[in-house]
Scaffold this active site. Structure first.
Site, PDB file in Angstrom:
ATOM      1  N   HIS A 130       0.863  -4.772   2.628  1.00  0.00           N
ATOM      2  CA  HIS A 130      -0.639  -4.565   3.185  1.00  0.00           C
ATOM      3  C   HIS A 130      -1.528  -5.578   2.902  1.00  0.00           C
ATOM      4  O   HIS A 130      -2.451  -6.112   3.601  1.00  0.00           O
ATOM      5  CB  HIS A 130      -1.353  -3.247   2.423  1.00  0.00           C
ATOM      6  CG  HIS A 130      -2.649  -2.859   2.866  1.00  0.00           C
ATOM      7  ND1 HIS A 130      -3.018  -2.686   4.091  1.00  0.00           N
ATOM      8  CD2 HIS A 130      -3.707  -2.821   2.010  1.00  0.00           C
ATOM      9  CE1 HIS A 130      -4.221  -2.301   3.983  1.00  0.00           C
ATOM     10  NE2 HIS A 130      -4.884  -2.640   2.765  1.00  0.00           N
ATOM     11  N   LEU A 137      -1.587   2.000   8.831  1.00  0.00           N
ATOM     12  CA  LEU A 137      -2.086   2.394   7.488  1.00  0.00           C
ATOM     13  C   LEU A 137      -2.819   3.878   7.411  1.00  0.00           C
ATOM     14  O   LEU A 137      -3.492   3.862   8.207  1.00  0.00           O
ATOM     15  CB  LEU A 137      -3.103   1.535   7.054  1.00  0.00           C
ATOM     16  CG  LEU A 137      -3.822   1.708   5.914  1.00  0.00           C
ATOM     17  CD1 LEU A 137      -3.122   1.399   4.491  1.00  0.00           C
ATOM     18  CD2 LEU A 137      -5.301   0.789   5.620  1.00  0.00           C
ATOM     19  N   HIS A 157       0.763  -1.107   0.016  1.00  0.00           N
ATOM     20  CA  HIS A 157       0.053  -0.040  -0.178  1.00  0.00           C
ATOM     21  C   HIS A 157       0.766   1.126   0.008  1.00  0.00           C
ATOM     22  O   HIS A 157       1.992   1.229   0.833  1.00  0.00           O
ATOM     23  CB  HIS A 157      -0.943   0.083   1.243  1.00  0.00           C
ATOM     24  CG  HIS A 157      -1.973   0.950   1.287  1.00  0.00           C
ATOM     25  ND1 HIS A 157      -1.931   2.412   1.453  1.00  0.00           N
ATOM     26  CD2 HIS A 157      -3.280   0.913   1.002  1.00  0.00           C
ATOM     27  CE1 HIS A 157      -2.894   2.863   1.334  1.00  0.00           C
ATOM     28  NE2 HIS A 157      -3.796   2.161   1.101  1.00  0.00           N
TER      29      HIS A 157
END
Lengths: 253, 127, 579
Positions: free
Chosen positions: C351, C235, C225
Site C-alpha cells: 500500500h 483498498l 495494508h
C-alpha cells in the site's frame, strides 16, 4: 493478479484505433480476449496491450472508479472501463470507442482541453468575499449545510456526462454538466460568497440556459452527482432571483 | 504534429438512443399541447357563435379522425404531466436537516393535487 | 518547477506562489492532476484539534508506530503543523465531515491513542485533491504541463535546474526549466504484483533523483495494508475498523488477540473499538498476524489466494452509508458482496512506501536546488511503519515546506544557461529515439519483465524475508536490469505513446526494486514492516539508523545515518495495553 477460472472461452472486442498522421479516421479493429467473469473492460485492454498489441493507447490509473481516467464508449454508452464487467456484455462482441463529443488524440485517448478551460472559467474555488475564514479555527458548517452541496462535490471529472449530452455535441460554447454542477457545489457551500461572480457565466446562454434537461448526464454519472438536477435547481434559483430583482429592484444581494 | 480527429456531430442524434427519443417525445408533447390551444380556441369560438356553428362543430368532434386526434392529445398530455412532475424534485431539492425529502413524496403530492383538481373540474362540468 | 500534480505537488505550488507572487511555477505531471493517486486515499488525515488531545500524544503515537525509526525532530514539526494545514484546507473548501455543532469531526484510526483523524466521509484523499486542484486554479502564475512525462533531471553547475520531459501529445522531448525543482511523484507500489496502488505509482521521481546521485532512504520498509480485496487489491479503508469493524479468521476467531494486540471487546460494548488495540493496532503488526494465521491454516482459501473476513455488519446500514459509503460501493462492485449483509474478504496488500528520496526537515535533498515531498520523499516521519491518516497531512506539511523553500532558492539563484539545458534535453530525445522508439532488434516484452520483477519482489521481499529469499530477489532483479536493455516496443509512433512511457517506468521500477532488496539485505534486524525471519529481533545497538542506498554501476551501495532522537528514547512498542 492470480488467475481465476481456467476456461478457454474468449470474448470478442471491436476497438476503435486511430493514429494521427497515418489514419484519416478511426476504424474498428477486432480482437479476441480470454473471458474471465471477474474481468472488466479495462482488464481486457491491458491484456491486449501487454500480450497482443502494445500500440493500443488508453488512459487509466486507479481501476476503482475514483480517478476518472478510463472513460470510453462501451457499446455506444459512456462508461468507466474499470466498472464495465465483461460478464454483463456476454456473449459479446464488445465495442469500445473513445468518449463521444471530444476530439480524438489517439485510439481511445480524447482531448479534454475544452473541459479544462471551462472548469477554470467558473471559478471553482472558495471566494470568501465579506466573510473571511476564522483565524485559528474552522468555519462552522453544520451537517445540514454540508449536505446542501455534498452530492455535487463528488464529481470525478470522468466526462461521461459530456459524452451523453446532445447539447454539448451541438453547442460549442455550452459549459456542460460537470462544470455547472461544480459551480453549483461552490454556490451552495456556506463558506462561499462568490455566487454573483460565477453567475455571469453560469446563468448565461452558455451555462444553464443551454440545457434542455435531456437528463442523460445524470443517467450515466458513475458517482450519482446528478448534474441535471444541479442545473435545473440553478434554473429555478436564477428565475426566482430575476423575479426578486424585478419586483424589488432596491438593494443588492 | 498531426492534429486530433475532430469531434463528430450527428444530425440524427435523437435516433441513436432510446433516452434521446424519449426526450424528443417529451419536448414534442409541449408543442402538441400548444397546438391543442388552437382546437380549444375553435371550440370557444363555435360556442360563442352558437346555434348551427356549434352543432356543426360538435359533429366534427364526433368524427373518428377527431376522436383519434384527441386520444393522441391525451397521451401526450399524460406524458407531459408525468415528466413535468418527475422534474419537480430536480429543480427543488428540499431537505429537512441533513435528510433529503424523498422525491417520490414530492411527485406523489403533485399527483394528489392533480387528482383533486380533476375531481373539482369534472364535478363543475357535470353539475 | 514541480514534478507531480498530486496532493504534495499542488500544495507546494500554492505555497510557492503565496510565498513569492512574482514567481512562475510550473507543474509537470504525467497525468491530469485530478487523476493523481492522492484521489484514492479514503480514511482520513490526522491532526490534533480536539480538547483532550495533545501534540505530545500524536508525536508519541507516530514515533512508536514507526518502531522508533522516525526522526523525532521531523515528527515534532509535522505534528505541530498538521492541524494548521488541515484547517487551511478547510478554509479552501475541503468538505470535512462535521459534528452537529458545525466543528470538524474526528474518528479513531489504527495506532492512534486518541481520536484525531479528520475525514471527508471515506473519500478524504479525493476531496483533498480536488480542493487543492481547484484552489490552485485561481493562481494564474501556476502553469501546468499536463501529460508531460519527466525522464531526467537537468543539472547545471552541480544544481538541479529542471527536467527533460516528453510531451505525450506530440512525443517531443522538451526541457522544462526551473530555478528550483520539487519532486512530488508519489510511491512505487507497482513493483509488487498485488497492490492498492494505481498504475501510475511507478516511482518516477525516485528514479530521477537516484540517477542524479541522490540517495534513497529506508527503502526496505514496505507497508502492507491489512485489508485489501483479493484479486484486484482494491483498498478497504482502515476507517472500516475505526468505525468498529472486526477481523475474523476461518474459525470465526478474532485472531488478532493472539498477537499481543490486547483483548477483544464485545462488539456491542460502547468502548469498542478500543484505540491502539486489536483491529486498531498498527498496520505492520496486523499484516504480520495474517501471515502467521496463514501458516497455521486458519485463513480462508479462494480463487485469488487466501483471505480473512472483515465484518462490518454490526455497524448497521445507516452508519455504513453515512460514514463509510465508499466501502460499501467498492465491496459491492468488486467483491460482489454487500458488506451490510456479508463479511468482506480481505488480505494484506502492498500500500505505502515509507522509504523514498532522502530529505531533511526543509524538504531539501542532497542535490542543491532539488526538493522532495510526499510519499516519494523520506524525511522521515514514518520510520519503519506509517500510521494510517498520517500520510495525507504529510503531503500538506512538507509540500508547503518544499514550496516555500524552493521559492526562496529560486529567488536567490539565477536561471541556468539555455544552451546547457537544451543540450541535455536533445540528448534525452536522441537516447529515447535510439533505444526505444526506433529500435527493431529487441527481444524482451515489457509485460514479461514487469511480471517477473513483481513476482520476484513478492517472493523474495514480502512481509517476511530471509537472506536466501532476498538474495534470490537480488539476483533476479539484476538479471532483469540487463534484459531491460533489450526491450522491444510494438509502438514506434510519437503520438501519445503509452508503451514508451511503460518502458521508461519499467526501467525506473527495476532500479528502485534493486535498492529495496539491497537495503533489506543489509538490515539484519527486524523492525516495523521489515521482518527478517533469520534476524527476528529489533537491534537498536546496530540499526537505530536510516539506510541510504546510492546508485552504482552494479548493486546499490548502502550506507547508514543515525536516527534523530530528541525526547523519546527507544522503548518497546506496546499495543493492547497501557503504554
Amino acid at each position: 493478479m492470480t488467475s481465476g477460472a481456467t476456461t478457454t472461452q474468449t470474448i470478442g472486442f471491436e476497438i476503435a484505433r486511430y493514429l494521427p498522421g497515418e489514419d484519416r479516421a478511426p476504424t474498428l479493429r477486432h480482437y479476441d480476449v480470454p473471458y474471465r467473469p471477474e474481468w472488466v473492460v479495462l482488464d481486457a485492454l491491458n491484456y491486449l496491450k501487454d500480450e497482443v498489441d502494445g500500440t493500443l493507447s488508453f488512459r487509466w490509473s486507479c481501476r476503482m472508479g475514483v480517478c476518472g481516467s478510463c472513460g470510453a464508449m462501451v457499446n455506444g454508452v459512456p462508461r468507466l472501463m474499470c466498472a464495465a464487467f465483461l460478464r454483463d456484455y456476454l456473449p459479446g462482441p464488445i465495442r469500445v470507442e473513445p468518449l463521444a463529443n471530444f476530439p480524438i488524440e489517439r485510439d481511445l485517448v480524447i482531448v479534454l482541453d475544452d473541459f479544462m478551460q471551462k472548469l477554470r472559467a467558473v471559478k471553482p474555488w472558495i471566494i470568501p468575499g465579506d466573510r473571511p475564514p476564522p483565524a485559528d479555527a474552522e468555519y462552522r458548517q453544520t451537517p445540514a449545510q454540508l449536505a446542501d452541496f455534498k452530492q455535487y462535490s463528488m464529481c470525478i471529472n470522468c466526462l461521461l456526462c459530456y459524452s451523453a449530452c446532445p447539447v454539448y455535441q451541438h453547442e460549442e460554447e455550452f459549459l456542460g454538466p460537470a462544470v455547472l454542477a461544480l459551480a453549483q457545489r461552490y454556490d451552495h457551500d456556506s463558506r462561499d460568497r462568490g455566487n454573483s461572480q460565477r453567475h455571469e457565466l453560469t446563468w448565461s446562454d452558455e451555462g444553464i440556459w443551454d440545457c434542455t434537461f435531456v437528463g442523460e448526464c445524470s443517467a450515466v454519472c458513475p458517482k450519482h452527482v446528478d448534474p441535471a438536477g444541479a442545473i435545473q435547481q440553478a434554473k429555478v434559483e436564477s428565475t426566482m432571483d430575476w423575479y426578486r430583482s424585478v419586483l424589488w429592484p432596491f438593494g443588492r444581494r | 504534429m498531426a492534429s486530433p480527429y475532430p469531434r463528430r456531430r450527428s444530425r440524427r442524434w435523437f435516433i441513436e438512443r432510446w433516452a434521446y427519443q424519449r426526450f424528443v417525445l417529451r419536448e414534442l408533447s409541449g408543442v402538441v399541447l400548444a397546438a391543442y390551444m388552437v382546437l380549444l380556441l375553435l371550440l370557444v369560438s363555435s360556442v360563442h357563435a352558437g346555434g348551427q356553428a356549434f352543432a356543426d362543430h360538435v359533429t366534427t368532434l364526433r368524427s373518428p379522425l377527431m376522436i383519434a386526434v384527441h386520444v393522441i392529445l391525451v397521451l401526450f398530455a399524460l406524458l407531459h404531466t408525468v415528466t413535468w412532475f418527475q422534474a419537480v424534485p430536480k429543480g427543488l431539492p428540499l431537505r429537512r436537516g441533513e435528510e433529503k425529502v424523498p422525491p417520490a413524496l414530492m411527485i406523489g403530492a403533485n399527483y394528489v393535487a392533480m387528482a383533486g383538481a380533476t375531481v373539482i373540474i369534472v364535478a363543475a362540468l357535470v353539475a | 518547477m514541480i514534478v507531480g500534480g498530486g496532493g504534495a505537488g499542488l500544495r507546494a505550488a500554492i505555497a510557492a506562489v503565496e510565498a513569492d507572487p512574482t514567481l512562475d511555477v510550473a507543474i509537470v505531471s504525467k497525468v491530469y492532476p485530478m487523476r493523481s493517486h492522492t484521489v484514492s486515499a479514503e480514511g482520513g488525515a490526522a491532526g490534533v484539534i480536539k480538547a483532550g488531545d495533545s501534540l505530545e500524544e500524536h508525536i508519541r503515537d507516530t514515533i512508536s508506530g514507526s518502531d522508533w525509526l522516525a526522526d523525532q525532530d521531523a515528527v515534532e514539526l509535522f505534528v505541530r503543523e498538521a492541524p494548521q494545514e488541515l484547517l487551511r484546507l478547510e478554509h479552501w473548501g475541503c468538505p470535512w465531515s462535521r459534528e452537529p455543532d458545525g466543528t470538524v469531526a474526528v474518528r479513531p484510526f489504527g495506532g492512534m491513542g486518541i481520536e484525531r483523524t479528520w475525514f471527508a466521509a471515506d473519500k478524504t484523499g479525493f476531496h483533498m485533491l480536488h480542493t487543492l486542484f481547484q484552489t490552485s486554479l485561481q493562481h494564474e502564475r501556476v502553469r501546468r504541463y499536463d501529460e508531460w512525462f519527466a525522464t531526467r533531471l537537468l543539472l547545471d553547475d552541480g544544481r538541479a535546474v529542471g527536467v527533460s520531459a516528453i510531451e505525450l501529445r506530440s512525443g517531443q522531448v522538451r526541457a522544462v526549466v526551473g530555478k528550483a525543482v520539487i519532486l512530488a511523484t508519489g510511491g512505487f507500489g507497482r513493483i509488487f504484483p498485488f497492490t492498492t496502488n494505481a498504475a501510475i505509482k511507478t516511482g518516477d521521481g525516485l528514479g530521477l533523483a537516484f540517477r542524479a546521485g541522490v540517495p534513497l532512504k529506508d527503502m526496505e520498509f514496505v507497508q502492507y495494508h491489512p485489508t485489501g480485496l483479493p484479486g484486484t487489491g482494491i483498498l478497504i479503508t482502515e476507517a472500516a475498523r475505526g468505525e468498529g469493524g472486526i477481523l475474523v479468521n476461518r474459525h470465526g476467531d478474532r485472531y488478532l488477540r493472539h498477537y499481543n494486540l490486547g483483548e477483544p471487546l464485545d462488539i456491542r460494548d460502547p468502548v469498542h473499538p478500543r484505540l491502539r488495540t486489536m483491529e486498531l493496532g498498527p498496520r505492520d503488526r496486523l499484516s504480520q498476524a495474517f501471515m502467521k494465521e496463514q501458516d497455521q491454516g486458519n485463513v480462508f482459501d479462494g480463487p485469488y489466494g487466501t483471505y480473512v473476513h472483515l465484518d462490518i455488519r454490526h455497524l448497521g446500514e445507516r452508519r455504513v452509508d453515512q460514514k463509510i459509503p465508499f466501502v460499501r460501493e467498492l465491496a459491492t462492485n468488486y467483491a460482489g458482496i454487500d458488506p451490510v449483509r456479508e463479511p468482506i474478504p480481505v488480505r494484506p496488500v502492498v500500500h505505502y512506501m515509507m522509504g523514498g528520496i532522502d530529505t531533511n526537515l526543509e524538504a531539501e535533498t542532497a542535490l542543491p536546488g532539488l526538493y522532495a515531498a510526499g510519499e516519494c520523499a523520506c524525511v522521515s516521519i514514518n520510520g519503519a511503519n506509517r500510521l494510517g491518516s498520517n500520510s495525507l497531512p504529510e503531503l500538506l506539511v512538507f509540500g508547503a515546506r518544499a514550496g516555500t523553500g524552493a521559492a526562496r532558492w529560486a529567488r536567490e539563484h539565477a536561471p541556468a544557461p539555455r544552451a546547457a539545458v537544451e543540450t541535455q534535453a536533445a540528448d534525452e530525445q536522441a537516447r529515447i529515439a535510439r533505444d526505444l522508439i526506433n529500435r527493431r532488434d529487441g527481444d524482451e516484452r515489457i509485460a514479461t519483465l514487469r511480471t517477473e520483477m513483481q513476482h520476484a519482489m513478492e517472493a523474495g521481499c514480502g512481509i517476511y524475508r530471509t537472506e536466501a529469499t532476498l538474495q534470490a530477489a537480488a539476483a533476479k532483479v539484476a538479471e532483469l536490469r540487463e534484459r531491460a536493455r533489450r526491450v522491444q516496443l510494438d509502438d514506434h509512433s510519437l503520438s501519445f505513446n503509452t508503451e514508451l512511457t511503460a518502458a521508461l517506468e519499467l526501467d525506473i521500477m527495476i532500479e528502485i526494486a534493486e535498492s529495496v532488496v539491497h537495503s533489506a539485505l543489509h538490515r539484519t534486524e527486524s523492525r516495523g514492516s521489515h521482518q527478517r525471519v533469520d534476524f527476528p529481533q529489533r537491534d537498536d545497538g546496530r540499526f537505530l539508523k536510516h539506510s541510504l542506498a546510492y546508485r552504482t554501476e552494479g548493486a546499490p551501495r548502502v550506507e547508514y545515518r543515525d536516527v534523530a532522537i530528541t525526547r523519546w528514547p527507544p522503548a518497546e512498542r506496546v499495543y493492547g495495553r497501557a503504554h
